[in-house]
Design an enzyme around this catalytic site. Structure first.
Site, PDB file in Angstrom:
ATOM      1  N   GLY A  63      81.574  29.485  93.116  1.00  0.00           N
ATOM      2  CA  GLY A  63      82.832  29.973  92.529  1.00  0.00           C
ATOM      3  C   GLY A  63      83.903  29.466  93.358  1.00  0.00           C
ATOM      4  N   GLY A  87      83.886  25.692  89.493  1.00  0.00           N
ATOM      5  CA  GLY A  87      83.749  27.159  89.486  1.00  0.00           C
ATOM      6  C   GLY A  87      84.928  28.057  89.499  1.00  0.00           C
ATOM      7  N   TYR A 145      70.571  12.840  91.447  1.00  0.00           N
ATOM      8  CA  TYR A 145      71.324  13.928  90.800  1.00  0.00           C
ATOM      9  C   TYR A 145      70.839  14.264  89.437  1.00  0.00           C
ATOM     10  CZ  TYR A 145      75.602  16.218  88.889  1.00  0.00           C
ATOM     11  OH  TYR A 145      76.417  16.979  88.105  1.00  0.00           O
ATOM     12  N   ASN A 189      82.565  13.797  82.098  1.00  0.00           N
ATOM     13  CA  ASN A 189      83.401  13.450  83.529  1.00  0.00           C
ATOM     14  C   ASN A 189      84.483  14.464  83.460  1.00  0.00           C
ATOM     15  OD1 ASN A 189      81.954  11.123  82.526  1.00  0.00           O
ATOM     16  ND2 ASN A 189      82.626  10.528  84.557  1.00  0.00           N
ATOM     17  N   ARG A 204      83.652   6.389  78.876  1.00  0.00           N
ATOM     18  CA  ARG A 204      83.112   7.800  79.419  1.00  0.00           C
ATOM     19  C   ARG A 204      84.418   8.807  78.705  1.00  0.00           C
ATOM     20  NH1 ARG A 204      79.989   5.284  81.978  1.00  0.00           N
ATOM     21  NH2 ARG A 204      79.194   5.760  84.140  1.00  0.00           N
TER      22      ARG A 204
HETATM   23  C1  UD1 Z   1      79.932  11.467  86.176  1.00  0.00           C
HETATM   24  C2  UD1 Z   1      80.005  12.360  87.614  1.00  0.00           C
HETATM   25  C3  UD1 Z   1      78.434  13.368  87.312  1.00  0.00           C
HETATM   26  C4  UD1 Z   1      78.686  13.857  86.143  1.00  0.00           C
HETATM   27  C5  UD1 Z   1      78.573  13.011  84.790  1.00  0.00           C
HETATM   28  C6  UD1 Z   1      78.958  13.588  83.664  1.00  0.00           C
HETATM   29  C7  UD1 Z   1      80.722  12.173  89.715  1.00  0.00           C
HETATM   30  C8  UD1 Z   1      80.608  11.442  90.907  1.00  0.00           C
HETATM   31  N1  UD1 Z   1      79.889  11.894  88.906  1.00  0.00           N
HETATM   32  O1  UD1 Z   1      79.179  10.501  86.432  1.00  0.00           O
HETATM   33  O2  UD1 Z   1      78.415  14.124  88.407  1.00  0.00           O
HETATM   34  O3  UD1 Z   1      77.448  14.486  85.830  1.00  0.00           O
HETATM   35  O4  UD1 Z   1      79.889  12.218  85.187  1.00  0.00           O
HETATM   36  O5  UD1 Z   1      78.954  12.787  82.637  1.00  0.00           O
HETATM   37  O6  UD1 Z   1      81.463  13.015  89.761  1.00  0.00           O
HETATM   38  N2  UD1 Z   1      83.369   3.257  89.298  1.00  0.00           N
HETATM   39  C9  UD1 Z   1      84.539   2.359  89.687  1.00  0.00           C
HETATM   40  N3  UD1 Z   1      85.119   2.247  90.835  1.00  0.00           N
HETATM   41  C10 UD1 Z   1      84.885   3.425  91.773  1.00  0.00           C
HETATM   42  C11 UD1 Z   1      84.056   4.325  91.367  1.00  0.00           C
HETATM   43  C12 UD1 Z   1      83.235   4.386  90.336  1.00  0.00           C
HETATM   44  O7  UD1 Z   1      84.822   1.439  88.642  1.00  0.00           O
HETATM   45  O8  UD1 Z   1      85.364   3.101  93.108  1.00  0.00           O
HETATM   46  C13 UD1 Z   1      82.936   3.402  88.147  1.00  0.00           C
HETATM   47  C14 UD1 Z   1      81.236   3.527  88.168  1.00  0.00           C
HETATM   48  O9  UD1 Z   1      80.690   2.549  88.309  1.00  0.00           O
HETATM   49  C15 UD1 Z   1      80.948   4.262  86.747  1.00  0.00           C
HETATM   50  C16 UD1 Z   1      82.285   4.808  86.326  1.00  0.00           C
HETATM   51  O10 UD1 Z   1      83.339   4.332  87.360  1.00  0.00           O
HETATM   52  O11 UD1 Z   1      80.816   3.225  85.851  1.00  0.00           O
HETATM   53  C17 UD1 Z   1      81.986   6.363  86.521  1.00  0.00           C
HETATM   54  O12 UD1 Z   1      81.786   6.529  87.726  1.00  0.00           O
HETATM   55  P1  UD1 Z   1      81.491   8.262  88.555  1.00  0.00           P
HETATM   56  O13 UD1 Z   1      82.694   8.763  88.095  1.00  0.00           O
HETATM   57  O14 UD1 Z   1      80.908   8.101  89.846  1.00  0.00           O
HETATM   58  O15 UD1 Z   1      80.297   8.968  87.670  1.00  0.00           O
HETATM   59  P2  UD1 Z   1      79.382   9.034  86.310  1.00  0.00           P
HETATM   60  O16 UD1 Z   1      78.390   8.207  86.108  1.00  0.00           O
HETATM   61  O17 UD1 Z   1      80.479   8.892  85.115  1.00  0.00           O
END
Ligand code: UD1
Length: 350
Positions: free
Chosen positions: A10, A15, A179, A208, A247
């Site tokens: 929380g 939370g 995860y 996200n 996303r």
């Molecule tokens: C995210 C969450 C996950 C959640 C899910 C729900 C995080 C880390 N991940 O996963 O906990 O359950 O959404 O849908 O919070 N990327 C870049 N540059 C960077 C970092 C990442 O381009 O510097 C890209 C990654 O390659 C990926 C996208 O951004 O394609 C999203 O990455 P990220 O936010 O890490 O996680 P998700 O896989 O969407």
């Protein structure tokens, strides 16, 4: 409907917004939070009137104490993100799965039967894709394709490159990271508990989540916070793959409202009910668009598309949240442009 609510985690990003929304709706709120140093560099501020118990969700003595007098549990405590490598696995399993098992066992002892569980869209793996012959479940992307800059998943039978669709809650579950595997195990444990104890569980599969208080730039942070931190430091936001990863970014206050709707829903269900709900905004954006939106608002360098990729990343993940609209009466209300504009300058969690 109100009563006494326990929010595990929380003091965390999501939370804490659930706590704020629940107080506003008239709930009495207790939080159980470990205040781990790697999550909370400085002590978080807790609203007046909230009862705070510091401790680990995997500590049965603490959880028994936290459940005393509680009507409903909102279980948000978890270790999130893609992590660094497999060395992270034991900590994910301890935080997410052992923690959930301890909470469920304690709920059984306390006679508490209502649970809202924070789950994730990652339980679907690559989600739903369409090929020339209809719906297809893609295999994980091959190292050779990724190295060659071929980022779209292929039909495992024909090799054809696929187009993404919108997953519903009935889609096959296919976790592809540690995860993701721990989040799905949480859902399964909660399902077993619901049937054994006559419980009612709403599992909210978050898309996200972004918004004020999001954890900063760490291997466990979401991409929106990583981009924002980079721009603030004067660095260029680095967009992996070709930036076309799709996303659905849902604002943390919308997620908090979804949780309140789910709390009410648990009160109306018959015993031994388990139901999953996708929680997304309904707006699809690409990762490059997120980087651009933040760079435009904050100023600084334009994002670069690096072509790098991370093992375990899924390509696209977009879902239909129609079930939550129909059954929980919840839809997201913060538009992407407004939410990202505010997020660009909102405080983050150190
Ligand atoms: C995210 C969450 C996950 C959640 C899910 C729900 C995080 C880390 N991940 O996963 O906990 O359950 O959404 O849908 O919070 N990327 C870049 N540059 C960077 C970092 C990442 O381009 O510097 C890209 C990654 O390659 C990926 C996208 O951004 O394609 C999203 O990455 P990220 O936010 O890490 O996680 P998700 O896989 O969407």
């Amino acid at each position: 409907m109100t009563g006494s609510l326990l929010v595990t985690g929380g003091a965390g990003f999501i939370g804490s917004r659930i706590v704020a929304a629940a107080l506003e709706s008239g709930w009495r709120v207790r939080i159980l939070d470990s205040f781990r140093d790697d999550v909370h560099a400085s002590p978080p501020s807790i609203p007046d009137g909230v009862d705070v118990i510091e401790g680990d969700v995997a500590d049965a003595v603490v959880v028994d104490r936290a459940l005393d007098g509680i009507d409903v549990v909102s279980h948000q405590a978890a270790k999130v993100g893609l992590g660094v490598n497999l060395d992270d696995a034991p900590d994910y399993v301890a935080s997410n799965d052992l923690g959930t098992a301890v909470v469920l066992a304690a709920m059984g002892r306390a006679g508490n039967r209502r649970l809202v569980l924070a789950s994730s869209m990652v339980v679907y793996g690559e989600g739903l894709y369409l090929g020339s012959s209809g719906e297809v479940r893609p295999a994980p992307r091959s190292a050779a394709d990724l190295a060659a800059g071929v980022f779209e998943p292929r039909d495992p039978g024909t090799g054809e490159l696929l187009r993404p669709g919108f997953v519903t809650e009935d889609a096959a579950l296919d976790p592809r990271s540690v995860y993701a595997a721990t989040k799905l195990a949480q859902e399964h444990l909660a399902g077993v508990w619901a049937h054994a104890a006559g419980g009612r569980v709403a599992a909210l599969r978050y898309h996200n989540v972004y918004g004020p208080g999001m954890p900063r730039d760490t291997p466990y942070a979401g991409v929106a916070a990583i981009f924002r931190s980079a721009i603030e430091r004067g660095d260029v936001p680095r967009v992996f793959e070709d930036g076309g990863q799709r996303r659905d970014f849902v604002h943390v206050d919308d997620v908090a409202r979804a949780n309140l709707a789910a709390l009410d829903w648990t009160a109306e269900q018959p015993e031994a009910t388990v139901r999953a709900f996708n929680v997304g905004s309904g707006t699809v954006t690409t990762i490059l668009e997120v980087a651009q939106a933040l760079a435009d608002t904050i100023g600084g360098s334009a994002p670069i598309v690096t072509g790098d990729y991370r093992a375990g990343d899924v390509r696209h993940i977009t879902a239909s949240s129609d079930r939550a609209a129909r059954e929980l009466g919840w839809t997201a209300s913060v538009p992407f442009a407004d939410g990202m504009r505010d997020f660009a300058t909102a405080p983050l969690r150190a």
